[in-house]
Motif scaffolding. Structure first.
Motif, PDB file in Angstrom:
ATOM      1  N   HIS A  89       0.827  -1.204   0.000  1.00 54.72           N
ATOM      2  CA  HIS A  89       0.000   0.000   0.000  1.00 54.72           C
ATOM      3  C   HIS A  89       0.863   1.257   0.000  1.00 54.72           C
ATOM      4  N   GLY A  90       1.997   1.201  -0.693  1.00 54.94           N
ATOM      5  CA  GLY A  90       2.805   2.400  -0.858  1.00 54.94           C
ATOM      6  C   GLY A  90       2.046   3.409  -1.719  1.00 54.94           C
ATOM      7  N   THR A  91       2.590   4.613  -1.849  1.00 61.87           N
ATOM      8  CA  THR A  91       1.871   5.664  -2.577  1.00 61.87           C
ATOM      9  C   THR A  91       1.589   5.264  -4.017  1.00 61.87           C
ATOM     10  N   VAL A 129       3.168  -1.384   4.075  1.00 63.81           N
ATOM     11  CA  VAL A 129       3.447  -0.074   3.509  1.00 63.81           C
ATOM     12  C   VAL A 129       4.738  -0.138   2.702  1.00 63.81           C
ATOM     13  N   CYS A 130       4.617   0.059   1.448  1.00 68.01           N
ATOM     14  CA  CYS A 130       5.732   0.193   0.508  1.00 68.01           C
ATOM     15  C   CYS A 130       6.824  -0.864   0.640  1.00 68.01           C
ATOM     16  N   VAL A 131       6.897  -1.729  -0.346  1.00 66.78           N
ATOM     17  CA  VAL A 131       7.976  -2.695  -0.400  1.00 66.78           C
ATOM     18  C   VAL A 131       9.119  -2.158  -1.253  1.00 66.78           C
ATOM     19  N   GLY A 132       8.978  -0.934  -1.742  1.00 70.26           N
ATOM     20  CA  GLY A 132      10.074  -0.286  -2.466  1.00 70.26           C
ATOM     21  C   GLY A 132      10.263  -0.779  -3.892  1.00 70.26           C
TER      22      GLY A 132
ATOM     23  N   PRO B 195       6.817   5.791   1.831  1.00 75.18           N
ATOM     24  CA  PRO B 195       6.207   5.099   0.699  1.00 75.18           C
ATOM     25  C   PRO B 195       6.506   5.903  -0.569  1.00 75.18           C
ATOM     26  N   GLY B 196       6.910   5.231  -1.600  1.00 74.78           N
ATOM     27  CA  GLY B 196       7.212   5.912  -2.859  1.00 74.78           C
ATOM     28  C   GLY B 196       8.679   6.222  -3.036  1.00 74.78           C
ATOM     29  N   ALA B 197       9.524   5.818  -2.080  1.00 80.61           N
ATOM     30  CA  ALA B 197      10.961   6.058  -2.215  1.00 80.61           C
ATOM     31  C   ALA B 197      11.695   4.728  -2.156  1.00 80.61           C
ATOM     32  N   PHE B 198      12.531   4.469  -3.153  1.00 74.13           N
ATOM     33  CA  PHE B 198      13.273   3.209  -3.137  1.00 74.13           C
ATOM     34  C   PHE B 198      14.699   3.390  -3.628  1.00 74.13           C
ATOM     35  N   ARG B 201      17.288   1.484  -1.487  1.00 68.22           N
ATOM     36  CA  ARG B 201      17.291   0.059  -1.790  1.00 68.22           C
ATOM     37  C   ARG B 201      18.078  -0.196  -3.072  1.00 68.22           C
ATOM     38  N   ARG B 232      16.124  -1.779   6.659  1.00 68.16           N
ATOM     39  CA  ARG B 232      14.755  -2.301   6.691  1.00 68.16           C
ATOM     40  C   ARG B 232      14.745  -3.800   6.459  1.00 68.16           C
ATOM     41  N   TYR B 235      13.865  -5.353   2.996  1.00 66.80           N
ATOM     42  CA  TYR B 235      14.810  -5.358   1.876  1.00 66.80           C
ATOM     43  C   TYR B 235      15.779  -6.540   1.979  1.00 66.80           C
ATOM     44  N   VAL B 426       5.792  11.169  -6.624  1.00 68.53           N
ATOM     45  CA  VAL B 426       4.668  10.421  -7.170  1.00 68.53           C
ATOM     46  C   VAL B 426       3.866  11.367  -8.045  1.00 68.53           C
ATOM     47  N   TYR B 440      -4.865   9.346   2.311  1.00 72.46           N
ATOM     48  CA  TYR B 440      -3.921   8.218   2.254  1.00 72.46           C
ATOM     49  C   TYR B 440      -2.710   8.480   3.154  1.00 72.46           C
ATOM     50  N   PHE B 444      -1.428   6.768   6.810  1.00 75.28           N
ATOM     51  CA  PHE B 444      -0.074   6.276   7.042  1.00 75.28           C
ATOM     52  C   PHE B 444       0.533   6.870   8.315  1.00 75.28           C
TER      53      PHE B 444
END
Lengths: 172, 592
Positions: A89-91, A129-132, B195-198, B201, B232, B235, B426, B440, B444
């Protein structure tokens, strides 16, 4: 079942495994979280007994250990199904329709929208929340394997594949 | 000796999720079948996530070609064309070295320091990293520079913390270096939770040695005796590659006791997080390393003076540390020439959402949002209109089209109401409801609030309740004012940045998209057609050709109609699951 004379019971096996984990971290200061992580990995979940045993052997109170376990989302106090399905359920997944994936997966497994474990203990579904892996949104992880670029139908198909595997294994 | 031809498959988490392992297996089978003597390798993520699975072909006498969207069934044709016949398979080409392709802008418009090796090196091979100058920065620091000189170099480079707050890295190192303590700790914060940043990783998976080298240099600069990487648990591949990197670097004498004969020693342990967003905050992270609930504490004392076990501790983000070897190797001046007056170097952004070319974009500071989204990202998917870009995750904000010419740096983004944050971007089009998006983020932060400060714990809950009722069409005229007041109270009354920034998504959407809030509250209408309680579904008889797909997939049997005749929806039976809208290939289903 275990328990016959001369054989090691499941309980004893678990105790031995737990002792091994405790020993491994006994010299590392503050290593409660890795102990809990490895205990959960071996046992599937952390029962009250396990928590009590860890508390006694790490010099903490049960309340302290329970406090840590309930603070971090990774730890579970209930057993889980054979397959763990995590719906991201990430953005990017939210914008891409993660709630539809919830509905499809939970609907297919006859669970309510919040997830949970199927009565046959085959699947546990939870939201994370967000697995990236946002560029493949919406995405789910089944037993740590990622399945991306889903829609309702594709999500159901993924789950069906895992269901088939079980039937296949039985047949052979 | 003739250089062997090579095929390289991108196997970061996203590559694997897209089916990279199956593609790699298929290539291995095909090579074996055709008895081709070709090296098959894996690499990290080059960041062209929009075209996963990515496969690179290097054949003598041909330019290096990156093929995109490769599926197992494409493999025989690819191998035959490229490796056997020496012809580029045009349909699958993404990039050709030195040539212009339609997607070439994605990489051409970037400036890559942190991502320079990602998708090129084999992350599991230390020799590969050393071959391109890896660990030369460390060697230079340890053999020819004092710790003060290293700190000065980083201070002069103008590098600022890439985790979000943007504090000058060199200054932070100075605080810790000057603090007194028996032990000192250097920590790499790899608890990427926005959320929305990777990007962290991707760097950890694609170039783990760069992070490790940066960390050892930082350790030397502050006099650290022990190191932790707090990563995390979500990962697993990053953890695996970090473990390998630590083992190999120790084997080569870059880590452990008496590093490179300099007399400096450092050991590094990986700590896996257990799932708590707040642990990205420094004092919460320290609590978590100590094995207790990860709740922030008041500062001062700052971690530089009293951190892990009460000892001086310096915490830097993954991307920050990945910049360090480059700065030491190439010099502060070269780094400082990139970027703007107050923000030097580059920043990695994760482009996701409704953008055409989603993936990792590393650009010089000061590049405009437009250049990132439209230049690198190629604009909006399906040519829909751009509505907003959400920057900085749950602490950030949503910026509208009018602000597309805002430069990305530590000064301009906060002025517009957003923040640099960790760099998640995003992109949303006209089908996203801004009130829903604000809801949303509040869902969170409300869930991730550790509960210590009442305004954050209860305030975010109240804000979420208000947003929920607005989305359900039960909003009251006073709700906008209530949200604004709560936002101020939460910001003022929270100890850490989680609470301090939690209201930002609401505040920026209120600032730039107030009309959408008003439409929900006063007209009971969702302009984006998303909020279920406020929309009804209809079928346009002009566009419907009676293919029956919607009727067959409607879970409640609300859609009826004859084959090849326009269909209709029974509003009594419709549960607004959107299944018909998604399935219609003729754009006939619409919402009102």
């Amino acid at each position: 079942m275990a328990g016959k004379a001369g054989k090691v019971t499941d309980e004893e096996k678990q105790r031995i495994a737990l002792d091994r984990v405790l020993k491994k971290y006994s010299k590392q200061k503050g290593a409660l979280i890795p102990v809990l992580q490895e205990a959960q990995e071996g046992l599937g979940y952390l029962s009250e007994e396990t928590l009590g045993y860890i508390a006694r052997n790490t010099g903490r109170t049960l309340a302290q250990v329970y406090g840590v376990v309930t603070f971090y989302t990774q730890f579970r106090l209930e057993p889980i199904g054979r397959h763990l399905v995590r719906i991201c359920h990430g953005t990017a997944c939210h914008v891409g329709g993660a709630e539809d994936i919830d509905a499809a997966v939970c609907g297919h497994l006859d669970l309510d929208q919040e997830g949970g474990t199927t009565p046959d203990m085959e699947f546990t579904v939870e939201k994370v929340v967000c697995v990236g892996a946002c560029s493949l949104a919406p995405i789910i992880l089944v037993d740590n394997v990622a399945h991306g670029r889903l829609d309702s139908e594709k999500a159901r198909k993924v789950i069906r594949e895992y269901q088939k595997r079980k039937q296949g294994a039985r047949g052979s | 000796m003739k250089k062997k031809d090579k095929v390289v498959v991108g196997l970061a988490t996203c590559g694997i999720a897209a089916g990279g392992v199956e593609v790699m297996d298929e290539i291995a089978r095909e090579l074996k079948k055709r008895r081709l003597d070709v090296e098959l390798d894996e690499t990290g993520c080059i960041g062209c996530c929009f075209a996963e699975v990515l496969v690179d072909f290097e054949k003598e006498g041909m330019p290096r070609v990156t093929y995109g969207d490769v599926r197992p069934e494409d493999v025989p044709a690819l191998v035959e064309s490229h490796l056997v016949n020496g012809k580029i398979l045009k349909e699958k080409v993404l990039l050709i070295e030195g040539r212009k392709t339609t997607e070439a802008d994605f990489l051409k418009k970037q400036t890559r320091i942190v991502l320079g090796n990602c998708g090129i090196l084999d992350p599991e091979d230390i020799e590969d990293y050393m071959g391109i100058g890896g660990y030369e920065g460390l060697r230079k620091a340890l053999s020819g520079m004092t710790p003060e000189q290293v700190r000065k170099e980083v201070l002069d480079s103008g590098l600022r913390g890439r985790g979000g707050a943007g504090f000058p890295t060199g200054a932070k190192w100075n605080f810790c270096a000057r603090a007194e303590g028996e032990d000192k700790y250097i920590v790499c914060n790899a608890d990427e939770g926005d959320p929305g940043a990777f990007m962290d990783r991707s760097v950890l998976e694609g170039d783990p040695h760069a992070v490790l080298e940066g960390m050892i240099i930082a350790g030397y600069a502050i006099g650290a005796t022990h190191g932790y990487i707090y990563c995390r648990a979500e990962y697993p591949l990053a953890v695996k590659r970090l473990k390998m990197a630590i083992r190999d670097a120790t084997g080569k004498g870059f880590l452990g006791s008496d590093i490179l004969g300099s007399g400096y020693s450092l050991d590094i342990i990986i700590k896996e997080g257990a799932g708590a967003f707040v642990c990205g905050e420094e004092t919460a992270l320290i609590a978590s390393i100590e094995g207790v609930r990860g709740m922030p504490r008041p500062r001062p004392p700052f971690p530089a003076n009293k951190g892990i076990w009460g000892m001086p501790t310096n915490i830097n983000n993954v991307e920050t540390l990945a910049n360090v070897p480059w700065i030491i190797r190439e010099g502060a001046g070269k780094f400082a020439r990139l970027g703007t007056k107050g923000s030097k170097g580059t920043k990695v952004f994760c482009l996701t959402g409704k953008v055409r070319r989603g993936g990792l974009a590393e650009v010089a500071m000061g590049t405009t949002l437009r250049e990132v989204i439209f230049g690198v990202g190629g604009g909006i998917k399906n040519d829909r209109p751009f509505k907003a870009v959400q920057i900085g995750g749950p602490s950030g904000g949503c910026l509208p089209a009018e602000l597309l010419d805002t430069p990305v740096d530590y000064d301009s983004l906060p002025a517009a109401g957003a923040i640099m944050g960790s760099g998640g971007m995003v992109i949303v089009d006209d089908t996203t409801c801004m009130v829903d998006l604000a809801k949303y983020f509040l869902t969170f932060t409300q869930m991730e609030s550790c509960g210590k400060c009442t305004p954050c714990r209860i305030g975010t809950k109240r804000m979420l309740e208000i947003l929920t009722r607005i989305c359900e069409g039960k909003g009251e005229p006073e709700d906008i004012e209530r949200l604004e007041k709560l936002a101020v109270d939460i910001k003022d009354g929270s100890l850490c940045a989680l609470g301090g920034t939690a209201p930002n998504p609401v505040l920026t959407t209120l600032r730039y998209f107030k009309d959408e809030y008003e439409a929900h509250i006063f007209d009971k209408r969702c302009p984006a057609g998303l909020c279920s309680e406020l929309v009804t579904f209809h079928i346009d008889p002009e566009k419907c050709n009676g293919c029956t797909v919607c009727a067959r997939n409607c879970p409640t049997g609300a859609i009826t109609g004859e084959k090849k005749e326009p269909h209709g929806i029974d509003q009594e039976k419709c549960i607004k699951c959107r299944e018909c809208l998604r399935r219609c290939r003729f754009d006939a289903v619409y919402t009102v």
